[in-house]
Scaffold this motif. Structure first.
Motif, PDB file in Angstrom:
ATOM      1  N   LEU A   1       0.838  -1.204   0.000  1.00 49.74           N
ATOM      2  CA  LEU A   1       0.000   0.000   0.000  1.00 49.74           C
ATOM      3  C   LEU A   1       0.873   1.253   0.000  1.00 49.74           C
ATOM      4  CD1 LEU A   1      -2.882  -1.012   2.419  1.00 49.74           C
ATOM      5  CD2 LEU A   1      -2.968  -0.714  -0.053  1.00 49.74           C
ATOM      6  N   VAL A   2       1.925   1.232   0.843  1.00 54.04           N
ATOM      7  CA  VAL A   2       2.842   2.372   0.884  1.00 54.04           C
ATOM      8  C   VAL A   2       3.455   2.593  -0.489  1.00 54.04           C
ATOM      9  CG1 VAL A   2       5.009   3.231   1.849  1.00 54.04           C
ATOM     10  CG2 VAL A   2       3.370   2.065   3.330  1.00 54.04           C
ATOM     11  N   VAL A   3       3.932   1.498  -1.090  1.00 52.51           N
ATOM     12  CA  VAL A   3       4.610   1.613  -2.375  1.00 52.51           C
ATOM     13  C   VAL A   3       3.647   2.077  -3.461  1.00 52.51           C
ATOM     14  CG1 VAL A   3       5.670   0.270  -4.217  1.00 52.51           C
ATOM     15  CG2 VAL A   3       6.449  -0.007  -1.882  1.00 52.51           C
ATOM     16  N   ALA A   4       2.465   1.468  -3.498  1.00 51.49           N
ATOM     17  CA  ALA A   4       1.513   1.839  -4.547  1.00 51.49           C
ATOM     18  C   ALA A   4       1.173   3.317  -4.455  1.00 51.49           C
ATOM     19  CB  ALA A   4       0.244   0.992  -4.419  1.00 51.49           C
TER      20      ALA A   4
ATOM     21  N   PRO B   1      -3.400   4.594  -6.489  1.00 52.29           N
ATOM     22  CA  PRO B   1      -3.093   3.256  -5.993  1.00 52.29           C
ATOM     23  C   PRO B   1      -4.319   2.361  -6.081  1.00 52.29           C
ATOM     24  CG  PRO B   1      -3.289   4.826  -4.201  1.00 52.29           C
ATOM     25  CD  PRO B   1      -3.324   5.617  -5.456  1.00 52.29           C
ATOM     26  N   GLY B   2      -4.114   1.174  -6.564  1.00 54.13           N
ATOM     27  CA  GLY B   2      -5.226   0.247  -6.661  1.00 54.13           C
ATOM     28  C   GLY B   2      -5.389  -0.502  -5.354  1.00 54.13           C
ATOM     29  N   GLY B   3      -5.969   0.163  -4.386  1.00 54.74           N
ATOM     30  CA  GLY B   3      -6.042  -0.299  -3.002  1.00 54.74           C
ATOM     31  C   GLY B   3      -6.054  -1.795  -2.790  1.00 54.74           C
ATOM     32  N   LEU B   4      -7.154  -2.425  -3.134  1.00 50.15           N
ATOM     33  CA  LEU B   4      -7.333  -3.842  -2.814  1.00 50.15           C
ATOM     34  C   LEU B   4      -6.341  -4.714  -3.577  1.00 50.15           C
ATOM     35  CD1 LEU B   4      -9.062  -5.845  -1.271  1.00 50.15           C
ATOM     36  CD2 LEU B   4     -10.548  -6.000  -3.273  1.00 50.15           C
ATOM     37  N   PHE B   5      -6.151  -4.398  -4.872  1.00 46.42           N
ATOM     38  CA  PHE B   5      -5.290  -5.253  -5.685  1.00 46.42           C
ATOM     39  C   PHE B   5      -3.837  -5.096  -5.272  1.00 46.42           C
ATOM     40  CE2 PHE B   5      -8.936  -4.095  -8.468  1.00 46.42           C
ATOM     41  CZ  PHE B   5      -9.614  -5.289  -8.270  1.00 46.42           C
ATOM     42  N   ALA B   6      -3.463  -3.864  -4.930  1.00 46.54           N
ATOM     43  CA  ALA B   6      -2.102  -3.648  -4.441  1.00 46.54           C
ATOM     44  C   ALA B   6      -1.898  -4.445  -3.161  1.00 46.54           C
ATOM     45  CB  ALA B   6      -1.866  -2.157  -4.185  1.00 46.54           C
TER      46      ALA B   6
ATOM     47  N   ALA C   1       8.138  -4.260  -8.295  1.00 48.31           N
ATOM     48  CA  ALA C   1       9.532  -4.447  -7.913  1.00 48.31           C
ATOM     49  C   ALA C   1       9.816  -3.798  -6.571  1.00 48.31           C
ATOM     50  CB  ALA C   1      10.435  -3.849  -8.992  1.00 48.31           C
ATOM     51  N   ALA C   2       9.274  -2.598  -6.368  1.00 49.71           N
ATOM     52  CA  ALA C   2       9.525  -1.883  -5.110  1.00 49.71           C
ATOM     53  C   ALA C   2       8.797  -2.544  -3.952  1.00 49.71           C
ATOM     54  CB  ALA C   2       9.093  -0.427  -5.233  1.00 49.71           C
ATOM     55  N   THR C   3       7.888  -3.462  -4.255  1.00 51.34           N
ATOM     56  CA  THR C   3       7.288  -4.238  -3.171  1.00 51.34           C
ATOM     57  C   THR C   3       8.109  -5.510  -2.924  1.00 51.34           C
ATOM     58  OG1 THR C   3       5.154  -3.464  -3.953  1.00 51.34           O
ATOM     59  CG2 THR C   3       5.132  -5.198  -2.303  1.00 51.34           C
ATOM     60  N   GLY C   4       8.403  -6.227  -4.020  1.00 49.40           N
ATOM     61  CA  GLY C   4       9.018  -7.541  -3.906  1.00 49.40           C
ATOM     62  C   GLY C   4      10.353  -7.542  -3.185  1.00 49.40           C
ATOM     63  N   TRP C   5      11.320  -6.818  -3.721  1.00 43.76           N
ATOM     64  CA  TRP C   5      12.653  -6.854  -3.128  1.00 43.76           C
ATOM     65  C   TRP C   5      12.678  -6.364  -1.681  1.00 43.76           C
ATOM     66  CZ3 TRP C   5      13.335  -6.498  -8.624  1.00 43.76           C
ATOM     67  CH2 TRP C   5      14.164  -7.511  -9.159  1.00 43.76           C
ATOM     68  N   PRO C   6      12.117  -5.179  -1.389  1.00 36.88           N
ATOM     69  CA  PRO C   6      12.154  -4.734   0.018  1.00 36.88           C
ATOM     70  C   PRO C   6      11.464  -5.701   0.965  1.00 36.88           C
ATOM     71  CG  PRO C   6      11.599  -2.914  -1.402  1.00 36.88           C
ATOM     72  CD  PRO C   6      11.566  -4.141  -2.257  1.00 36.88           C
ATOM     73  N   VAL C   7      10.344  -6.285   0.544  1.00 37.50           N
ATOM     74  CA  VAL C   7       9.654  -7.199   1.465  1.00 37.50           C
ATOM     75  C   VAL C   7      10.537  -8.407   1.742  1.00 37.50           C
ATOM     76  CG1 VAL C   7       7.725  -8.790   1.670  1.00 37.50           C
ATOM     77  CG2 VAL C   7       7.313  -6.456   0.961  1.00 37.50           C
ATOM     78  N   ALA C   8      11.227  -8.882   0.692  1.00 36.50           N
ATOM     79  CA  ALA C   8      12.147  -9.991   0.910  1.00 36.50           C
ATOM     80  C   ALA C   8      13.222  -9.595   1.907  1.00 36.50           C
ATOM     81  CB  ALA C   8      12.775 -10.394  -0.421  1.00 36.50           C
ATOM     82  N   ALA C   9      13.715  -8.339   1.781  1.00 36.98           N
ATOM     83  CA  ALA C   9      14.745  -7.879   2.716  1.00 36.98           C
ATOM     84  C   ALA C   9      14.179  -7.751   4.125  1.00 36.98           C
ATOM     85  CB  ALA C   9      15.307  -6.539   2.243  1.00 36.98           C
ATOM     86  N   MET C  10      12.929  -7.300   4.227  1.00 36.50           N
ATOM     87  CA  MET C  10      12.332  -7.123   5.555  1.00 36.50           C
ATOM     88  C   MET C  10      12.144  -8.453   6.254  1.00 36.50           C
ATOM     89  SD  MET C  10       9.390  -4.373   4.738  1.00 36.50           S
ATOM     90  CE  MET C  10       9.815  -2.863   3.920  1.00 36.50           C
ATOM     91  N   MET C  11      11.774  -9.475   5.471  1.00 35.40           N
ATOM     92  CA  MET C  11      11.498 -10.775   6.071  1.00 35.40           C
ATOM     93  C   MET C  11      12.739 -11.659   6.100  1.00 35.40           C
ATOM     94  SD  MET C  11       8.504 -10.298   6.943  1.00 35.40           S
ATOM     95  CE  MET C  11       8.213 -11.888   7.704  1.00 35.40           C
TER      96      MET C  11
ATOM     97  N   PHE D   1       9.337   2.438   5.746  1.00 37.18           N
ATOM     98  CA  PHE D   1       8.230   3.386   5.690  1.00 37.18           C
ATOM     99  C   PHE D   1       8.722   4.783   6.042  1.00 37.18           C
ATOM    100  CE2 PHE D   1       4.948   5.666   8.106  1.00 37.18           C
ATOM    101  CZ  PHE D   1       4.059   5.888   7.074  1.00 37.18           C
ATOM    102  N   GLY D   2       9.547   4.867   7.087  1.00 34.37           N
ATOM    103  CA  GLY D   2      10.054   6.172   7.531  1.00 34.37           C
ATOM    104  C   GLY D   2      10.838   6.864   6.437  1.00 34.37           C
ATOM    105  N   TYR D   3      11.728   6.121   5.771  1.00 36.51           N
ATOM    106  CA  TYR D   3      12.508   6.751   4.698  1.00 36.51           C
ATOM    107  C   TYR D   3      11.593   7.314   3.622  1.00 36.51           C
ATOM    108  CZ  TYR D   3      16.761   4.740   6.635  1.00 36.51           C
ATOM    109  OH  TYR D   3      17.789   4.434   7.461  1.00 36.51           O
ATOM    110  N   VAL D   4      10.642   6.503   3.192  1.00 36.91           N
ATOM    111  CA  VAL D   4       9.737   6.951   2.134  1.00 36.91           C
ATOM    112  C   VAL D   4       8.942   8.166   2.601  1.00 36.91           C
ATOM    113  CG1 VAL D   4       7.726   6.323   0.770  1.00 36.91           C
ATOM    114  CG2 VAL D   4       9.550   4.667   1.109  1.00 36.91           C
TER     115      VAL D   4
END
Lengths: 402, 434
Positions: free
Chosen positions: A20-23, A40-45, A102-112, A136-139
């Motif tokens: 959601l943040v990224v979208a 942002p496409g709320g639900l789909f994002a 892409a901005a969702t995939g890679w960071p989430v992998a890094a977060m987890m 989130f803070g950086y963004v």
């Protein structure tokens, strides 16, 4: 609550929020950059994010590429993470979708990273949450700081009709060449901003010099010398630092009106240093206290007088503090608005801030107002970025001890 | 801080112990060295103290004085007699009759001016007819003692003249020497005329309590917001990574930029008709119609608070970051060994360490936010329910043109400030040992 501390719950959840943040960020960034309709496409994002989060827990290497591909692929279906308006081209939509994925995939992998799919320890879970919050803070902070300045600069390059037609369109038409900077050339040509720039510079530099001349001896006395009334002086510095300018501005206005000092640079140079002396005194005395007294005592033992000691020992040692105080005082004088606004009426004697205030009328197009703001902001920013280290250290070391 | 020698050490017991071992008597009072040091200190401080007294203490006293005076903006220019001079009758040749006319008036509509005296040097070559009984003429010097002018008084003084050769040669024009006019008028600022009307005026009408309430809401939320955001930003940057310096510089932008530049940017960004923020919100489907961010009642106050938070979080961020970086890392390593989780470490280790700086910052920012004028003045001008005490000073003094009432509000602000600083110093003395 303990359910949440499982990789297969935490991963999708963090993915969902992050998506959601990224979208939102991608939609805002694309809107501001191109003026097109993105949202942002709320639900789909969220769904995409949850999926990528789950993937990040099970096979972290795949999350990034999968995000890129899925985001791009979904952007041509109605399920896109970033919904685009009809007039936006397919390629732009593809780009936006891919970027969001892409901005969702890679960071989430890094977060987890390091989180198994099963039960998580408290450490693993909290680290993942902290990494999410950090991202989130950086963004968030980058966005809230950059957007106003971006708007300021871009608005100054447009013209009134373009601005009203589409307030979101900040793209610049490079084919216009130098004509882009028309507001600036008009400000410097017809509105005399060159003169304001010079006046502001002169006033600020004079303020710095006068402030230091007064504050250095005063700060030294308060920091080093013993005399009755020292504590009282030390406190009143802080107290005076806190007197609101508007309270003083009223009598100063009256006095200046009667003495004929209004509308003169001399009057401004007379009054600015007094507003900065308490600040400078406070910062400098904090620094002087931190200097080892032994060096000065050695100087005294060798037969130097106090003033000689200050000149040959203390001042050279406190060059960094002097630099930061100068920078800070320069900034205060450069940005000062209230006194300039009240005391200056004659356009030939305006400082920059007063000049900008005079642009705030319905007859003057607002790109001029923004161009004026850019002219006032750029020098102080450049100075500050160049000397940021001094500024940071001086502000914190001098004023409040940890 | 005066170094007191420990007197107990040389008390009766010490003297008893060894009378022959002459204890060196500790210096009593102030020796010449100390006196010289104090003299030097005051010498170094004198310029600063004088300057600050002139521009801070004196205006403060003036504020108290003005707050009990019935003085408006117009009274700053004391009433004075005004004169304009012209030659009527369109004389064309030598021997023509004409009238030298002085039109006089009192600049103030209600204040009298006493002892008005008109002096003028008449041009050569005019034959003067009958003079007004109040006037005397010595060669070419005209002097008229016109007595007192009541408020709004106007009169015209006419002197019939006949044109002579010298005047015709000079081109039939009156020379460029304006007539002199003097008069004595009472200045409200220095008269013995006192009133409590200013205070009565600002305290009743109910407006004052609204203003005070807005000020408190603005101050409390602005301060807390700036602190919370500053803490968050400091936590983000309390680690070393590439680009940390750049981000730190970036985060300071709002604080460093001139307030007038960023305030106008916000106004344009949130403009109800052509602002980007509204366009964005409509496009994203958050709202259907444009929102007047700075013109609606609760929203405008929220916006100015957000602006305050946005502009001043960098300052808190800077101080908090500096404090964080001075915390010993050993402690965290030890906590890690003991199994404390990151949140526990933050809450039980960092927070207690940061509490000092947070509370000092809170008090400082509270006072500064309370004193803030520029931001609200530029953003809303104090409209739409955002009028704080400081904006009220300006409103009363310049918009309503009642300097006395403005000063009265300033006195109220100063009173609040004294109360705050009392708390501040009580607190700071423990916190900082100042």
């Amino acid at each position: 609550m303990s359910m949440i501390r499982h990789g297969y719950v935490a991963g999708p959840l963090i993915g969902l929020f992050w998506a959601l943040v990224v979208a939102t960020s991608v939609a805002v960034a694309f809107s501001f950059a191109t003026g097109g309709a993105y949202r942002p496409g709320g639900l789909f994002a969220a769904l995409l994010g949850a999926g990528l989060g789950a993937l990040a827990v099970t096979s972290p290497r795949l999350a990034g590429p999968a995000g890129l591909c899925l985001g791009a692929a979904l952007s041509i279906t109605p399920l896109s993470p970033v919904v685009t308006g009809a007039e936006v081209s397919g390629w732009a939509a593809l780009l936006a979708g891919g970027a969001a994925g892409a901005a969702t995939g890679w960071p989430v992998a890094a977060m987890m990273a390091g989180c198994p799919a099963g039960a998580l320890t408290r450490h693993e879970f909290e680290h993942a949450v902290i990494r999410f919050l950090t991202g989130f803070g950086y963004v968030f902070f980058t966005a809230i700081v950059l957007i106003p300045f971006y708007v300021m600069v871009m608005t100054s390059l447009k013209n009134q009709s373009e601005l009203i037609r589409n307030p979101l369109d900040f793209s610049v038409d490079l084919s216009k060449g130098w004509d882009l900077f028309r507001s600036y050339s008009e400000l410097f040509g017809q509105f005399g901003f060159g003169g304001y720039l010079w006046t502001s510079f002169l006033v600020s530099v004079l303020t710095v010099i006068i402030t230091l001349l007064f504050a250095v001896p005063g700060a030294y006395a308060v920091a080093r010398l013993r005399f009755t009334g020292r504590a009282a002086i030390s406190r009143s510095i802080l107290l005076i630092y806190m007197v609101p300018m508007i309270v003083l501005a009223l009598p100063i206005y009256i006095a200046f009106s009667m003495a004929g000092l209004r509308n003169s640079i001399f009057g401004i140079v007379l009054i600015y240093p007094v507003t900065t002396i308490p600040v400078a005194l406070y910062m400098l005395q904090g620094y002087f206290r931190g200097l080892p007294a032994e060096i000065e005592e050695a100087g005294l033992m060798d037969g130097l007088s106090r003033l000689k000691v200050i000149w040959t020992i203390t001042l050279p040692l406190s060059m960094p503090a002097m630099a930061s105080v100068s920078l800070y005082v320069f900034m205060i004088a450069w940005n000062e608005f209230l006194l300039a606004f009240m005391l200056l009426d004659d356009p030939s004697k305006f400082t920059l801030t007063r000049g900008i205030a005079s642009l705030n009328s319905s007859e003057i197009p607002r790109q001029h107002l923004m161009a004026g703001s850019v002219i006032a902001t750029v020098p102080i920013m450049a100075l500050f970025l160049g000397l940021e280290r001094f500024m940071t250290r001086g502000l914190t070391a001098g004023s409040v001890k940890g | 801080m005066t170094a007191r020698p420990p007197e107990t050490a040389t008390g009766p017991i010490g003297r008893h112990g060894g009378a022959e071992r002459a204890e060196p008597a500790p210096p009593q009072g102030r020796n010449p060295l100390e006196r010289r040091e104090a003299r030097l200190a005051w010498g170094l401080l004198l310029p600063t103290v004088t300057a600050v007294a002139l521009v801070v203490i004196l205006p403060l006293l003036a504020i108290f004085w003005i707050s009990v005076k019935p003085v408006g903006l117009a009274d700053l220019r004391p009433p004075e007699p005004v004169v304009s001079e012209d030659l009527r009758g369109r004389p064309e040749a030598v021997g023509d009759e004409a009238t030298l006319r002085y039109r006089l008036r009192n600049s103030s509509p209600d204040q009298p001016v006493a002892n008005v005296v008109l002096t003028d040097l008449l041009p050569e070559g005019l034959e003067i007819g009958a003079l007004d009984p109040r006037c005397t003429l010595e060669e070419l010097a005209l002097r008229c003692e016109l007595g007192d002018f009541a408020g709004g008084h106007r009169e015209t003084l006419e002197i019939p003249v006949t044109i002579g050769q010298a005047f015709a040669d000079a081109g039939m024009e009156l020379p460029d020497s304006p007539p002199g006019l003097t008069g004595r008028s009472a200045n409200v600022l220095t008269s013995g005329n006192f009133t409590f009307e200013n205070f009565a005026r600002i305290f009743d009408g109910g407006e004052f309590w609204g203003v005070l309430w807005v000020t408190l809401v603005y101050t409390v939320f602005g301060t807390i917001g700036a602190l919370v955001f500053g803490l968050f930003a400091a936590l983000l940057l309390d680690r070393s990574f590439r680009g940390q310096g750049v981000l730190r510089g970036l985060f300071l932008f709002p604080y460093v930029a001139p307030v007038i530049a960023v305030a106008f940017t916000w106004i344009i960004l949130f403009d109800p008709f052509s602002g980007s923020a509204n366009a964005l919100l409509i496009q994203m489907g958050v709202t259907n119609e444009a929102i007047n961010f700075f013109g609606q009642r609760p929203l405008a106050l929220i916006m100015v608070i957000l602006f305050e938070v946005w502009r001043y979080f960098p300052l808190s961020f800077l101080f908090i970051l500096a404090r964080m970086q001075s915390i010993d890392t050993d402690m965290y390593e030890a906590a890690d060994m003991d199994g404390a989780s990151p949140f526990q470490q933050f809450w039980y280790l960092s927070m207690p360490q940061l509490l000092g700086i947070l509370s000092v910052l809170f008090l400082l920012r509270f006072i500064w936010t309370f004193n803030k004028f520029d931001d609200i003045f530029l953003l809303t001008g104090g409209n739409a329910g955002t009028r704080t005490l400081t904006v009220n000073v300006y409103e009363q003094a310049f918009a309503v043109s009642n300097i006395g009432a403005g000063a009265a509000v300033a006195v109220v602000i100063f009173g609040c400030l004294l109360a705050f600083s009392y708390f501040f110093f009580r607190f700071l003395s423990q916190e900082e040992g100042l």
